[in-house]
Design a protein around this motif. Sequence first.
Motif, PDB file in Angstrom:
ATOM      1  N   LEU A 141      72.731 -29.142  34.121  1.00 31.55           N
ATOM      2  CA  LEU A 141      71.290 -28.001  33.613  1.00 31.55           C
ATOM      3  C   LEU A 141      70.082 -28.221  34.009  1.00 31.55           C
ATOM      4  N   GLU A 142      69.731 -29.452  33.685  1.00 32.84           N
ATOM      5  CA  GLU A 142      68.162 -29.881  33.938  1.00 32.84           C
ATOM      6  C   GLU A 142      68.076 -29.245  34.894  1.00 32.84           C
ATOM      7  N   ASN A 143      68.785 -29.722  36.079  1.00 33.29           N
ATOM      8  CA  ASN A 143      68.490 -30.004  37.478  1.00 33.29           C
ATOM      9  C   ASN A 143      67.711 -28.036  37.522  1.00 33.29           C
ATOM     10  N   GLN A 144      69.138 -27.214  37.013  1.00 33.89           N
ATOM     11  CA  GLN A 144      69.240 -25.370  37.471  1.00 33.89           C
ATOM     12  C   GLN A 144      67.090 -24.730  35.940  1.00 33.89           C
ATOM     13  N   GLY A 145      67.112 -26.197  35.277  1.00 35.46           N
ATOM     14  CA  GLY A 145      66.354 -25.249  34.437  1.00 35.46           C
ATOM     15  C   GLY A 145      66.501 -25.137  33.649  1.00 35.46           C
ATOM     16  N   SER A 146      68.110 -25.241  33.127  1.00 35.39           N
ATOM     17  CA  SER A 146      68.436 -24.412  32.094  1.00 35.39           C
ATOM     18  C   SER A 146      68.619 -25.305  30.338  1.00 35.39           C
ATOM     19  N   THR A 147      69.222 -24.845  29.922  1.00 30.11           N
ATOM     20  CA  THR A 147      68.540 -25.638  28.596  1.00 30.11           C
ATOM     21  C   THR A 147      70.228 -25.611  27.341  1.00 30.11           C
ATOM     22  N   PRO A 148      70.706 -26.984  27.312  1.00 31.99           N
ATOM     23  CA  PRO A 148      71.958 -26.732  26.578  1.00 31.99           C
ATOM     24  C   PRO A 148      72.496 -25.887  24.546  1.00 31.99           C
ATOM     25  N   SER A 149      73.102 -25.388  25.113  1.00 34.51           N
ATOM     26  CA  SER A 149      73.474 -24.656  23.813  1.00 34.51           C
ATOM     27  C   SER A 149      74.377 -24.470  22.845  1.00 34.51           C
ATOM     28  N   ALA A 150      74.790 -25.040  21.775  1.00 29.89           N
ATOM     29  CA  ALA A 150      75.722 -24.838  20.828  1.00 29.89           C
ATOM     30  C   ALA A 150      75.933 -24.342  20.407  1.00 29.89           C
ATOM     31  N   LEU A 151      75.807 -22.757  20.481  1.00 33.35           N
ATOM     32  CA  LEU A 151      75.775 -21.288  20.312  1.00 33.35           C
ATOM     33  C   LEU A 151      77.409 -20.877  19.885  1.00 33.35           C
ATOM     34  N   GLY A 152      77.879 -21.021  18.999  1.00 32.12           N
ATOM     35  CA  GLY A 152      78.965 -20.710  18.591  1.00 32.12           C
ATOM     36  C   GLY A 152      80.115 -19.499  16.854  1.00 32.12           C
ATOM     37  N   GLY A 153      80.906 -19.120  17.685  1.00 32.16           N
ATOM     38  CA  GLY A 153      81.919 -18.646  16.310  1.00 32.16           C
ATOM     39  C   GLY A 153      80.771 -17.194  16.642  1.00 32.16           C
ATOM     40  N   ALA A 154      80.909 -16.891  15.007  1.00 36.86           N
ATOM     41  CA  ALA A 154      80.043 -15.986  14.246  1.00 36.86           C
ATOM     42  C   ALA A 154      78.164 -15.214  15.449  1.00 36.86           C
ATOM     43  N   LYS A 155      78.160 -16.583  15.412  1.00 37.32           N
ATOM     44  CA  LYS A 155      76.262 -16.753  15.452  1.00 37.32           C
ATOM     45  C   LYS A 155      76.470 -15.712  17.462  1.00 37.32           C
ATOM     46  N   PHE A 156      77.163 -16.487  17.681  1.00 36.64           N
ATOM     47  CA  PHE A 156      77.785 -16.299  19.419  1.00 36.64           C
ATOM     48  C   PHE A 156      77.558 -15.061  19.287  1.00 36.64           C
ATOM     49  N   VAL A 157      78.588 -14.043  18.585  1.00 32.88           N
ATOM     50  CA  VAL A 157      79.235 -12.984  18.643  1.00 32.88           C
ATOM     51  C   VAL A 157      77.645 -12.021  18.297  1.00 32.88           C
ATOM     52  N   GLU A 158      77.469 -12.866  16.878  1.00 31.46           N
ATOM     53  CA  GLU A 158      75.863 -11.591  17.137  1.00 31.46           C
ATOM     54  C   GLU A 158      75.030 -11.812  17.774  1.00 31.46           C
ATOM     55  N   PHE A 159      74.468 -12.740  18.818  1.00 32.08           N
ATOM     56  CA  PHE A 159      73.469 -12.810  19.954  1.00 32.08           C
ATOM     57  C   PHE A 159      74.298 -11.954  20.934  1.00 32.08           C
ATOM     58  N   LEU A 160      75.977 -11.472  21.718  1.00 30.48           N
ATOM     59  CA  LEU A 160      76.169 -11.206  22.468  1.00 30.48           C
ATOM     60  C   LEU A 160      75.689  -9.263  22.283  1.00 30.48           C
ATOM     61  N   ARG A 161      76.344  -9.229  20.679  1.00 27.94           N
ATOM     62  CA  ARG A 161      76.551  -8.132  19.895  1.00 27.94           C
ATOM     63  C   ARG A 161      75.243  -6.864  20.331  1.00 27.94           C
ATOM     64  N   ALA A 162      73.814  -8.967  19.859  1.00 32.55           N
ATOM     65  CA  ALA A 162      72.473  -7.956  20.263  1.00 32.55           C
ATOM     66  C   ALA A 162      71.899  -8.192  21.862  1.00 32.55           C
ATOM     67  N   GLU A 163      72.185  -8.470  22.479  1.00 29.36           N
ATOM     68  CA  GLU A 163      72.327  -8.366  23.532  1.00 29.36           C
ATOM     69  C   GLU A 163      72.572  -6.918  24.244  1.00 29.36           C
ATOM     70  N   TYR A 164      74.404  -6.608  24.594  1.00 28.63           N
ATOM     71  CA  TYR A 164      74.792  -5.276  24.613  1.00 28.63           C
ATOM     72  C   TYR A 164      73.313  -4.526  23.580  1.00 28.63           C
ATOM     73  N   GLY A 165      73.009  -4.317  23.102  1.00 28.08           N
ATOM     74  CA  GLY A 165      72.829  -3.297  22.159  1.00 28.08           C
ATOM     75  C   GLY A 165      71.669  -2.967  23.074  1.00 28.08           C
TER      76      GLY A 165
END
Length: 326
Positions: free
Chosen positions: A288-312
């Motif tokens: 992940l570091e080599n890609q410039g990415s950042t680990p994210s442990a978002l899960g459960g309802a918060k992950f779904v909330e994130f997905l719905r916001a992006e879908y919107g």
Amino acid sequence: MALTYRIRALCLAFAGLCCAPGVHAEDTRYPAKPIKLVVPYAPGGPTDLVGRSLAAALARQLGQPVVVENKAGAGGVIGASSVVNAAPDGYTLLLGLQGPITINPALTKVPYDPFRDLIAVRMIATSPMILMASKKSGIGTLGDISTRAKAGSAGLNIGSSGTGTLPHVAAELIKHETGANLVHVPYKGAGPALIDLHAGHIDLLFSDLQVGLPYVQSGQATALAVTSPQRSSMLPNVPTLAESGLGKVKLAGWYGIFAPRGTPAAILSALDRAVDGVFRDTAFKQTLENQGSTPSALGGAKFVEFLRAEYGQWSRLGQSITIKMD
């Protein structure tokens, strides 16, 4: 005859014992066999790299091989569809990202509902992009794009790694926000697009940070902005979109694990625990570091909330402008 009945009775008793709970642990323990991780893009790209590193890390946590299967096509929809239609037993998982999960479903018809037919297990990482300009374009800042638009000049060609990908809709979103005359030029992957950017056949390109960084560092392209909330440590002198006056534009890429609808709660819990271990895996974090990415442990309802916001966000974009997805 009596002996025959006794033998039958013994056989039935033995069969019942074999079927008793806990006798064959491999029948009830998860995982008891290799797991398939579907990567919905072709081998060799950044998504495939994350998928293979994730598969290796999950295998170390679960004690079973995790095999990557690349199923590319239709902006990731083909691979996602295969997981939707797989048995919900935890042995077929999807490395999901914005293309097949939030972009395509929001902008065009796909053969599944990502919120109904897939279970969002856990986000794995967020991954920024960079907006680059060809050296031959004469564009040095994000403001130059708007200046060109106000001057009524000819349109600028902006490439992408394919129709329905994040770089594609990012181009459309920037066009919408700035009013610039941008002409979308889709390619079959980031590689050909980068070659044409360097040659001056296209003026602009959104690219994954890892893929585009060598072109910026070697002087073959100019980095205009990064899509992460903060500046990237790999490009500390390049502003964010927010710093460039586009604070409403949310364009960070992400990766997550998804399972078919109906997957038992016990299996989902086992996967969730395995992901906790993955975040402590040095090799995976290095990828992940080599890609410039950042680990994210978002899960459960918060992950779904994130997905719905992006879908919107993508749905609203589709209602504001016309995006050709084919």
